[in-house]
Design an enzyme around this catalytic site. Structure first.
Site, PDB file in Angstrom:
ATOM      1  N   ASP A  59       0.873  -1.182   0.000  1.00 17.91           N
ATOM      2  CA  ASP A  59       0.000   0.000   0.000  1.00 17.91           C
ATOM      3  C   ASP A  59       0.902   1.222   0.000  1.00 17.91           C
ATOM      4  OD1 ASP A  59      -3.237   0.409   0.964  1.00 17.91           O
ATOM      5  OD2 ASP A  59      -1.912   2.165   0.958  1.00 17.91           O
TER       6      ASP A  59
ATOM      7  N   LYS B 172      -0.143   3.240   7.150  1.00 17.45           N
ATOM      8  CA  LYS B 172      -0.921   1.999   7.171  1.00 17.45           C
ATOM      9  C   LYS B 172       0.023   0.792   7.187  1.00 17.45           C
ATOM     10  CE  LYS B 172      -4.923   1.986   4.769  1.00 17.45           C
ATOM     11  NZ  LYS B 172      -5.721   1.929   3.541  1.00 17.45           N
TER      12      LYS B 172
ATOM     13  N   THR C 220     -14.821  -4.682  -6.318  1.00 18.69           N
ATOM     14  CA  THR C 220     -16.102  -4.650  -7.040  1.00 18.69           C
ATOM     15  C   THR C 220     -16.003  -3.610  -8.143  1.00 18.69           C
ATOM     16  OG1 THR C 220     -17.199  -5.217  -4.993  1.00 18.69           O
ATOM     17  CG2 THR C 220     -18.593  -4.332  -6.743  1.00 18.69           C
TER      18      THR C 220
ATOM     19  N   GLU D 184     -15.242 -10.734  -4.281  1.00 18.25           N
ATOM     20  CA  GLU D 184     -15.324 -11.216  -2.891  1.00 18.25           C
ATOM     21  C   GLU D 184     -16.723 -10.948  -2.364  1.00 18.25           C
ATOM     22  OE1 GLU D 184     -15.708  -9.137  -0.137  1.00 18.25           O
ATOM     23  OE2 GLU D 184     -15.670  -7.264  -1.266  1.00 18.25           O
TER      24      GLU D 184
ATOM     25  N   LYS E 115     -21.343  -9.873  -8.683  1.00 22.26           N
ATOM     26  CA  LYS E 115     -21.172  -9.150  -7.429  1.00 22.26           C
ATOM     27  C   LYS E 115     -22.183  -8.012  -7.264  1.00 22.26           C
ATOM     28  CE  LYS E 115     -19.536  -7.688  -3.618  1.00 22.26           C
ATOM     29  NZ  LYS E 115     -18.211  -7.248  -3.285  1.00 22.26           N
TER      30      LYS E 115
ATOM     31  N   PHE F 255     -31.941 -10.781   5.607  1.00 22.95           N
ATOM     32  CA  PHE F 255     -32.107  -9.472   4.953  1.00 22.95           C
ATOM     33  C   PHE F 255     -33.562  -9.042   4.876  1.00 22.95           C
ATOM     34  CE2 PHE F 255     -28.072  -7.604   3.658  1.00 22.95           C
ATOM     35  CZ  PHE F 255     -27.239  -8.576   4.209  1.00 22.95           C
TER      36      PHE F 255
ATOM     37  N   GLY G 165     -36.079  -1.419   9.281  1.00 18.90           N
ATOM     38  CA  GLY G 165     -35.467  -0.434  10.166  1.00 18.90           C
ATOM     39  C   GLY G 165     -34.932   0.744   9.384  1.00 18.90           C
TER      40      GLY G 165
ATOM     41  N   CYS H  14     -20.630  -0.573   0.570  1.00 14.41           N
ATOM     42  CA  CYS H  14     -20.900  -1.488  -0.547  1.00 14.41           C
ATOM     43  C   CYS H  14     -22.315  -1.383  -1.101  1.00 14.41           C
ATOM     44  CB  CYS H  14     -20.618  -2.918  -0.107  1.00 14.41           C
ATOM     45  SG  CYS H  14     -18.969  -3.126   0.571  1.00 14.41           S
TER      46      CYS H  14
HETATM   47  C1  UGA Z   1     -22.235  -6.472   1.852  1.00 12.18           C
HETATM   48  C2  UGA Z   1     -22.671  -7.877   1.386  1.00 12.18           C
HETATM   49  O1  UGA Z   1     -23.546  -8.461   2.355  1.00 12.18           O
HETATM   50  C3  UGA Z   1     -21.450  -8.784   1.180  1.00 12.18           C
HETATM   51  O2  UGA Z   1     -21.864 -10.043   0.660  1.00 12.18           O
HETATM   52  C4  UGA Z   1     -20.480  -8.095   0.184  1.00 12.18           C
HETATM   53  O3  UGA Z   1     -19.317  -8.879  -0.020  1.00 12.18           O
HETATM   54  C5  UGA Z   1     -20.076  -6.733   0.753  1.00 12.18           C
HETATM   55  O4  UGA Z   1     -21.267  -5.938   0.931  1.00 12.18           O
HETATM   56  C6  UGA Z   1     -19.153  -6.073  -0.237  1.00 12.18           C
HETATM   57  O5  UGA Z   1     -19.613  -5.677  -1.301  1.00 12.18           O
HETATM   58  O6  UGA Z   1     -17.934  -6.042  -0.003  1.00 12.18           O
HETATM   59  P1  UGA Z   1     -21.583  -5.365   4.210  1.00 12.18           P
HETATM   60  O7  UGA Z   1     -21.593  -4.065   3.493  1.00 12.18           O
HETATM   61  O8  UGA Z   1     -20.440  -5.694   5.099  1.00 12.18           O
HETATM   62  O9  UGA Z   1     -21.653  -6.601   3.152  1.00 12.18           O
HETATM   63  O10 UGA Z   1     -22.899  -5.393   5.089  1.00 12.18           O
HETATM   64  P2  UGA Z   1     -24.273  -6.207   5.113  1.00 12.18           P
HETATM   65  O11 UGA Z   1     -24.211  -7.245   6.163  1.00 12.18           O
HETATM   66  O12 UGA Z   1     -24.665  -6.633   3.759  1.00 12.18           O
HETATM   67  O13 UGA Z   1     -25.274  -5.073   5.608  1.00 12.18           O
HETATM   68  C7  UGA Z   1     -25.538  -3.922   4.798  1.00 12.18           C
HETATM   69  C8  UGA Z   1     -26.545  -3.011   5.420  1.00 12.18           C
HETATM   70  O14 UGA Z   1     -27.855  -3.585   5.344  1.00 12.18           O
HETATM   71  C9  UGA Z   1     -26.312  -2.693   6.895  1.00 12.18           C
HETATM   72  O15 UGA Z   1     -26.506  -1.303   7.067  1.00 12.18           O
HETATM   73  C10 UGA Z   1     -27.376  -3.482   7.626  1.00 12.18           C
HETATM   74  O16 UGA Z   1     -27.758  -2.876   8.842  1.00 12.18           O
HETATM   75  C11 UGA Z   1     -28.501  -3.456   6.595  1.00 12.18           C
HETATM   76  N1  UGA Z   1     -29.457  -4.571   6.766  1.00 12.18           N
HETATM   77  C12 UGA Z   1     -29.062  -5.848   6.571  1.00 12.18           C
HETATM   78  C13 UGA Z   1     -30.774  -4.296   7.092  1.00 12.18           C
HETATM   79  O17 UGA Z   1     -31.171  -3.125   7.256  1.00 12.18           O
HETATM   80  N2  UGA Z   1     -31.672  -5.336   7.223  1.00 12.18           N
HETATM   81  C14 UGA Z   1     -31.292  -6.625   7.047  1.00 12.18           C
HETATM   82  O18 UGA Z   1     -32.154  -7.520   7.197  1.00 12.18           O
HETATM   83  C15 UGA Z   1     -29.967  -6.896   6.721  1.00 12.18           C
END
Ligand code: UGA
Length: 439
Positions: free
Chosen positions: A32, A37, A124, A152, A208, A253, A257, A264
């Site tokens: 990096d 970092k 991505t 990923e 993705k 999911f 809320g 992402c």
């Molecule tokens: C997301 C994807 O889930 C991963 O598979 C992907 O690899 C990643 O993006 C990426 O592109 O690198 P992440 O951003 O870490 O992962 O978070 P998530 O767990 O997907 O949650 C995203 C948002 O949705 C959060 O703000 C969470 O609070 C919200 N959420 C999730 C809800 O409001 N309701 C749900 O039922 C689930």
């Protein structure tokens, strides 16, 4: 079989990737250009919070298989696989993806690339990026170069599990040799039953963004249902539970809320929408636009609930519980809770934000952020739960009731037991939960 690897870009994805590759027995050079970092990682300190990763980083540094550098070293000429893990954020003031870090790192790497090496993109990216990188490398090196893509799917908070036991591995390969190398790389995982799908690079790039957009659509769907439930006096939590038991729908999911945030989902929905528009799929682009619109509307609905409880919020103390965009991370990018905090601040409320791990030098554009819950809720006129950190489930309404000025609470994440809090004298409003009227 072990490979000599390099990981370029040591953000969230790259750091995790480097540690996991070392854990799998490969030798890893993490690169990096950010010296601070690199120094931090070399001394075993992560630059973000991820459960279990700091311990594994320490273990891998001691193994001698992992090291970090701030410039491209000569040894890169011996590397078999280069993992491109640099950031691909949104361009400023647009929904286009900024590919400059991909282009810059590929250009820098070209000087040290052996003709047999495989360059593997993990970031991505929009469709066609792998082909663009391949053209660039071939021009820079004057020889044909192997470029494959391997999106990923790890989530923040569960990165180690998602990397070592993913639901699937997708490899985008446009030549047989790259496919053979990647099948060897992932053999330990495929031998333990993880499915590997090989496809062309274009399809892999789309998998993705389509997956993230689908997850976002699920969240916005249930949040759309929530706005109906709120107005007709129904419960979205019960409704989602009943819907989710149908395996064709599935319960994940479907938590209503404050909506989705992070680095992402919001970016990928917007990017995919642009891609759909360019491809002439305008109906699909409108669907994705609605997904983003519904997501934003949850912040407005929270502010509306706040005004229902306290019509004049200016000068009132509001405690927001949760600054990260979801639990088990210190990532605050596009955090819906912080958007609520900023909006309340704009209308003159005195806003304090609690988070168990986020540290923002104690201030964020005038907001106080603290990991001391007592400090944040002291004499609050209103408490808003914005992130579903497990610790908020354990809050005692009687103890909290003694500290606040008014027992007003908005549950933005379906965290608390509403009747229990009401019994302790609190007035509770919850996103997605309408008050049933009988008769
Ligand atoms: C997301 C994807 O889930 C991963 O598979 C992907 O690899 C990643 O993006 C990426 O592109 O690198 P992440 O951003 O870490 O992962 O978070 P998530 O767990 O997907 O949650 C995203 C948002 O949705 C959060 O703000 C969470 O609070 C919200 N959420 C999730 C809800 O409001 N309701 C749900 O039922 C689930």
């Amino acid at each position: 079989m072990s490979f000599k690897t390099s990981v370029i870009g040591l953000g969230y994805l790259g750091t995790t990737q480097a540690v996991i590759l070392a854990k799998m027995g490969h030798s890893v050079i993490g690169i990096d250009t950010d010296k601070a970092k690199v120094e931090s990682l070399s001394s075993g300190k992560l630059t973000f919070f991820e459960p279990g990763l700091a311990e594994m980083l320490g273990e891998m540094l001691s193994s001698g298989r992992l090291r970090f550098v701030a410039s491209y070293p000569e040894e890169l000429r011996e590397v078999d696989i280069h993992f491109l893990c640099v950031g691909t954020p949104r361009e400023e003031n647009s929904d286009e993806v900024d590919l400059s870090a991909i282009i810059d790192s590929a250009t820098a790497l070209a000087k040290f690339l052996s003709p047999d090496a495989l360059v593997l993109g993990r970031s991505t990216v929009p469709v066609g990026t792998a082909e663009k990188v391949r053209r660039l490398l071939s021009e820079e090196t004057g020889s044909k170069q192997k470029v494959a893509w391997n999106p990923e799917f790890l989530s923040e908070g569960t990165a180690i599990r998602d990397s070592l036991k993913p639901e699937r591995i997708v490899i985008g390969v446009d030549d047989k040799e790259s496919e053979t190398i990647l099948r060897q790389l992932y053999k330990p995982l495929t031998d333990s039953g993880v499915p590997l799908l090989a496809m062309d690079t274009r399809t892999s790039e789309l998998v993705k963004v389509a997956s993230n957009s689908f997850l976002a659509t699920k969240v916005s769907f249930i949040n759309g249902v929530a706005s109906v439930a709120e107005s007709v006096g129904a419960s979205t939590t019960l409704l989602a539970e009943a819907m989710g038991l149908d395996p064709r729908i599935g319960s994940q999911f479907l938590r209503n809320g404050l909506g989705f945030g992070g680095g992402c989902l919001p970016k990928d929905v917007a990017g995919f929408q642009m891609q759909a528009q360019k491809a002439g799929a305008s109906e699909f682009a409108s669907l994705l636009q609605s997904v983003s619109n519904i997501n934003r509307s949850r912040v407005q609905q929270t502010l509306k609930l706040a005004e229902t409880l306290i019509p004049e919020l200016s000068g009132k103390s509001v405690a927001i519980l949760g600054a990260s965009f979801k639990p088990n991370t210190d990532d605050t990018r596009e955090s819906p809770g912080l958007t609520v905090a900023r909006e309340l601040f704009k209308i003159g409320a005195l806003v304090a934000v609690h988070d168990p791990v986020v540290k923002l030098d104690n201030s964020l554009e005038g907001l106080v952020v603290s990991s001391e819950l007592d400090l944040v809720i002291k004499e609050a006129d209103l408490v808003i739960i914005a992130t579903d950190w497990p610790t908020y489930k354990e809050l005692d309404p009687f103890v909290l009731g003694k500290t606040v000025r008014s027992k007003y609470l908005i549950d933005g994440r379906g965290v608390i037991d509403i009747p229990g809090w009401q019994a302790a004298g609190w007035t509770v409003l919850a996103l997605g939960e309408g008050t049933p009227s009988h008769g």
